[in-house]
Design a protein around this motif. Structure first.
Motif, PDB file in Angstrom:
ATOM      1  N   HIS A  88       0.837  -1.210   0.000  1.00  0.00           N
ATOM      2  CA  HIS A  88       0.000   0.000   0.000  1.00  0.00           C
ATOM      3  C   HIS A  88       0.867   1.253   0.000  1.00  0.00           C
ATOM      4  O   HIS A  88       0.675   2.160   0.810  1.00  0.00           O
ATOM      5  CB  HIS A  88      -0.949   0.026   1.210  1.00  0.00           C
ATOM      6  CG  HIS A  88      -1.602  -1.285   1.505  1.00  0.00           C
ATOM      7  ND1 HIS A  88      -1.835  -1.730   2.770  1.00  0.00           N
ATOM      8  CD2 HIS A  88      -2.067  -2.242   0.671  1.00  0.00           C
ATOM      9  CE1 HIS A  88      -2.417  -2.919   2.731  1.00  0.00           C
ATOM     10  NE2 HIS A  88      -2.571  -3.252   1.458  1.00  0.00           N
ATOM     11  N   SER A  89       1.806   1.294  -0.925  1.00  0.00           N
ATOM     12  CA  SER A  89       2.790   2.373  -0.923  1.00  0.00           C
ATOM     13  C   SER A  89       2.382   3.589  -1.737  1.00  0.00           C
ATOM     14  O   SER A  89       2.938   4.666  -1.547  1.00  0.00           O
ATOM     15  CB  SER A  89       4.122   1.849  -1.469  1.00  0.00           C
ATOM     16  OG  SER A  89       3.979   1.445  -2.823  1.00  0.00           O
ATOM     17  N   SER A  90       1.420   3.432  -2.664  1.00  0.00           N
ATOM     18  CA  SER A  90       1.126   4.533  -3.580  1.00  0.00           C
ATOM     19  C   SER A  90      -0.213   4.318  -4.268  1.00  0.00           C
ATOM     20  O   SER A  90      -0.827   3.257  -4.175  1.00  0.00           O
ATOM     21  CB  SER A  90       2.233   4.636  -4.641  1.00  0.00           C
ATOM     22  OG  SER A  90       2.303   3.433  -5.407  1.00  0.00           O
ATOM     23  N   ALA A  91      -0.655   5.367  -4.986  1.00  0.00           N
ATOM     24  CA  ALA A  91      -1.803   5.286  -5.886  1.00  0.00           C
ATOM     25  C   ALA A  91      -1.433   6.063  -7.129  1.00  0.00           C
ATOM     26  O   ALA A  91      -0.661   7.029  -7.066  1.00  0.00           O
ATOM     27  CB  ALA A  91      -3.055   5.849  -5.237  1.00  0.00           C
ATOM     28  N   GLU A  92      -1.977   5.666  -8.299  1.00  0.00           N
ATOM     29  CA  GLU A  92      -1.511   6.283  -9.534  1.00  0.00           C
ATOM     30  C   GLU A  92      -2.528   6.187 -10.676  1.00  0.00           C
ATOM     31  O   GLU A  92      -3.392   5.316 -10.688  1.00  0.00           O
ATOM     32  CB  GLU A  92      -0.200   5.631  -9.997  1.00  0.00           C
ATOM     33  CG  GLU A  92      -0.208   4.120 -10.069  1.00  0.00           C
ATOM     34  CD  GLU A  92       0.155   3.442  -8.759  1.00  0.00           C
ATOM     35  OE1 GLU A  92       0.886   4.050  -7.939  1.00  0.00           O
ATOM     36  OE2 GLU A  92      -0.304   2.315  -8.531  1.00  0.00           O
ATOM     37  N   ALA A  93      -2.388   7.140 -11.616  1.00  0.00           N
ATOM     38  CA  ALA A  93      -3.070   7.112 -12.914  1.00  0.00           C
ATOM     39  C   ALA A  93      -1.959   7.196 -13.956  1.00  0.00           C
ATOM     40  O   ALA A  93      -1.219   8.186 -13.995  1.00  0.00           O
ATOM     41  CB  ALA A  93      -4.044   8.276 -13.047  1.00  0.00           C
ATOM     42  N   ILE A  94      -1.848   6.168 -14.805  1.00  0.00           N
ATOM     43  CA  ILE A  94      -0.614   5.935 -15.560  1.00  0.00           C
ATOM     44  C   ILE A  94      -0.899   5.499 -16.996  1.00  0.00           C
ATOM     45  O   ILE A  94      -1.918   4.849 -17.271  1.00  0.00           O
ATOM     46  CB  ILE A  94       0.202   4.814 -14.856  1.00  0.00           C
ATOM     47  CG1 ILE A  94       0.675   5.268 -13.479  1.00  0.00           C
ATOM     48  CG2 ILE A  94       1.363   4.308 -15.700  1.00  0.00           C
ATOM     49  CD1 ILE A  94       1.682   6.395 -13.486  1.00  0.00           C
ATOM     50  N   ILE A  95       0.019   5.837 -17.928  1.00  0.00           N
ATOM     51  CA  ILE A  95       0.122   5.104 -19.185  1.00  0.00           C
ATOM     52  C   ILE A  95       1.435   4.338 -19.127  1.00  0.00           C
ATOM     53  O   ILE A  95       2.424   4.810 -18.565  1.00  0.00           O
ATOM     54  CB  ILE A  95       0.060   5.989 -20.445  1.00  0.00           C
ATOM     55  CG1 ILE A  95       1.264   6.932 -20.537  1.00  0.00           C
ATOM     56  CG2 ILE A  95      -1.261   6.761 -20.502  1.00  0.00           C
ATOM     57  CD1 ILE A  95       1.383   7.623 -21.895  1.00  0.00           C
ATOM     58  N   GLU A  96       1.439   3.149 -19.717  1.00  0.00           N
ATOM     59  CA  GLU A  96       2.618   2.291 -19.629  1.00  0.00           C
ATOM     60  C   GLU A  96       2.800   1.468 -20.890  1.00  0.00           C
ATOM     61  O   GLU A  96       1.830   0.994 -21.475  1.00  0.00           O
ATOM     62  CB  GLU A  96       2.467   1.360 -18.429  1.00  0.00           C
ATOM     63  CG  GLU A  96       3.624   0.405 -18.244  1.00  0.00           C
ATOM     64  CD  GLU A  96       3.407  -0.564 -17.095  1.00  0.00           C
ATOM     65  OE1 GLU A  96       4.308  -1.366 -16.854  1.00  0.00           O
ATOM     66  OE2 GLU A  96       2.335  -0.515 -16.466  1.00  0.00           O
ATOM     67  N   SER A  97       4.057   1.297 -21.276  1.00  0.00           N
ATOM     68  CA  SER A  97       4.408   0.344 -22.326  1.00  0.00           C
ATOM     69  C   SER A  97       5.496  -0.578 -21.809  1.00  0.00           C
ATOM     70  O   SER A  97       6.642  -0.165 -21.653  1.00  0.00           O
ATOM     71  CB  SER A  97       4.914   1.053 -23.591  1.00  0.00           C
ATOM     72  OG  SER A  97       5.358   0.082 -24.535  1.00  0.00           O
ATOM     73  N   PRO A  98       5.176  -1.841 -21.548  1.00  0.00           N
ATOM     74  CA  PRO A  98       6.194  -2.773 -21.062  1.00  0.00           C
ATOM     75  C   PRO A  98       7.235  -3.090 -22.123  1.00  0.00           C
ATOM     76  O   PRO A  98       8.323  -3.555 -21.810  1.00  0.00           O
ATOM     77  CB  PRO A  98       5.402  -4.016 -20.667  1.00  0.00           C
ATOM     78  CG  PRO A  98       4.165  -3.935 -21.469  1.00  0.00           C
ATOM     79  CD  PRO A  98       3.853  -2.479 -21.626  1.00  0.00           C
ATOM     80  N   THR A  99       6.906  -2.822 -23.408  1.00  0.00           N
ATOM     81  CA  THR A  99       7.849  -3.064 -24.495  1.00  0.00           C
ATOM     82  C   THR A  99       8.652  -1.827 -24.845  1.00  0.00           C
ATOM     83  O   THR A  99       9.485  -1.861 -25.764  1.00  0.00           O
ATOM     84  CB  THR A  99       7.102  -3.533 -25.755  1.00  0.00           C
ATOM     85  OG1 THR A  99       6.158  -2.524 -26.137  1.00  0.00           O
ATOM     86  CG2 THR A  99       6.362  -4.845 -25.505  1.00  0.00           C
TER      87      THR A  99
END
Length: 250
Positions: A181-192
């Motif tokens: 329970h370290s954080s909260a976020e709204a994110i875009i992500e590309s694992p590649t």
């Protein structure tokens, strides 16, 4: 987030990870059957920094957006799924909402993945209880659909809600996990580390709240996302409503 087979995730700002290592990790993820899509999924997970070339470190990582630190019990945000043009079969990205992942090895997240591995854009709703593999939904998704995602924690129980308000469907999953329970976020992500061309050149979040409080009131930190080591997706300033922001490529 993951291509039906890879992973996106946590923000470990103190760790520098090469793309080779990230690719190897992603390749290890496998497709979840049943509600998962037929393609092999890629996983989403912790936030990592990408290095490009000997002795260099690109400023971005696999997360772009805003993260706030603390033991949050809810995270929610909305967005309109952007239309894309695939540049390669390696292109993959997802907007998502989650708890954990920055400074921890677990992430509880849900969003929509855009996967170009088939040669054209495939949109899929998904959730992931990282380090478990992502699970993809079979519900129809199109560019232009409006989504709201919410992750709610109660003790060790997590409820992950994803709603396509345009098509009128909702998926709700409840899972248990022992997380930091370290954080909260709204994110875009590309694992590649490879984004398609996004129509309009931006991805926008609205209604971002953590524990019912506006994003701006939770001391958020902006994160840049790497795009092939040549470009960066960066979050702009938070809107006057305290709950909205856009990421643009530069």
């Amino acid at each position: 987030m993951a291509r039906a087979g890879e992973r996106i995730g946590n923000h470990m700002s103190s760790t520098s990870v090469t793309r080779v290592l990230a690719a190897a990790t992603l390749a290890a993820a496998s497709l979840v059957a049943g509600t998962a899509a037929a393609a092999t999924p890629v996983g989403f997970g912790p936030q990592m920094r990408f290095g490009h070339g000997s002795g260099t470190s690109f400023s971005g990582g696999n997360w772009g957006g805003y993260v706030s630190f603390g033991s949050f019990t809810t995270a929610t945000a909305s967005w309109t799924e952007p239309a894309v043009t695939c540049n390669s079969s390696n292109d993959l990205f997802a907007p998502w909402v989650g708890i954990d992942g920055d400074g921890s090895s677990s992430v509880e997240q849900t969003g929509v993945a855009t996967d170009c591995s088939s040669g054209h854009a495939v949109y899929q709703g998904w959730y992931e209880m990282y380090p478990a593999a992502p699970v993809y939904y079979s519900n129809p998704v199109s560019a232009g659909d409006h989504f709201t995602a919410t992750v709610t924690r109660s003790g060790t129980s997590y409820k992950l809600d994803l709603t396509d308000t345009t098509k009128g469907w909702t998926k709700t999953i409840t899972k248990s996990a022992n997380a930091k329970h370290s954080s909260a976020e709204a994110i875009i992500e590309s694992p590649t580390d490879s984004y398609p061309t996004i129509s309009g050149g931006k991805v926008s979040f609205t209604g971002v709240k953590f524990d019912g409080k506006s994003l701006a009131s939770t001391s958020p930190q902006g994160l840049d996302a790497d795009d092939r080591g040549s470009y960066t997706w960066s979050p702009g300033s938070i809107g006057s409503d305290g709950q909205s922001f856009s990421l643009t490529r530069h």
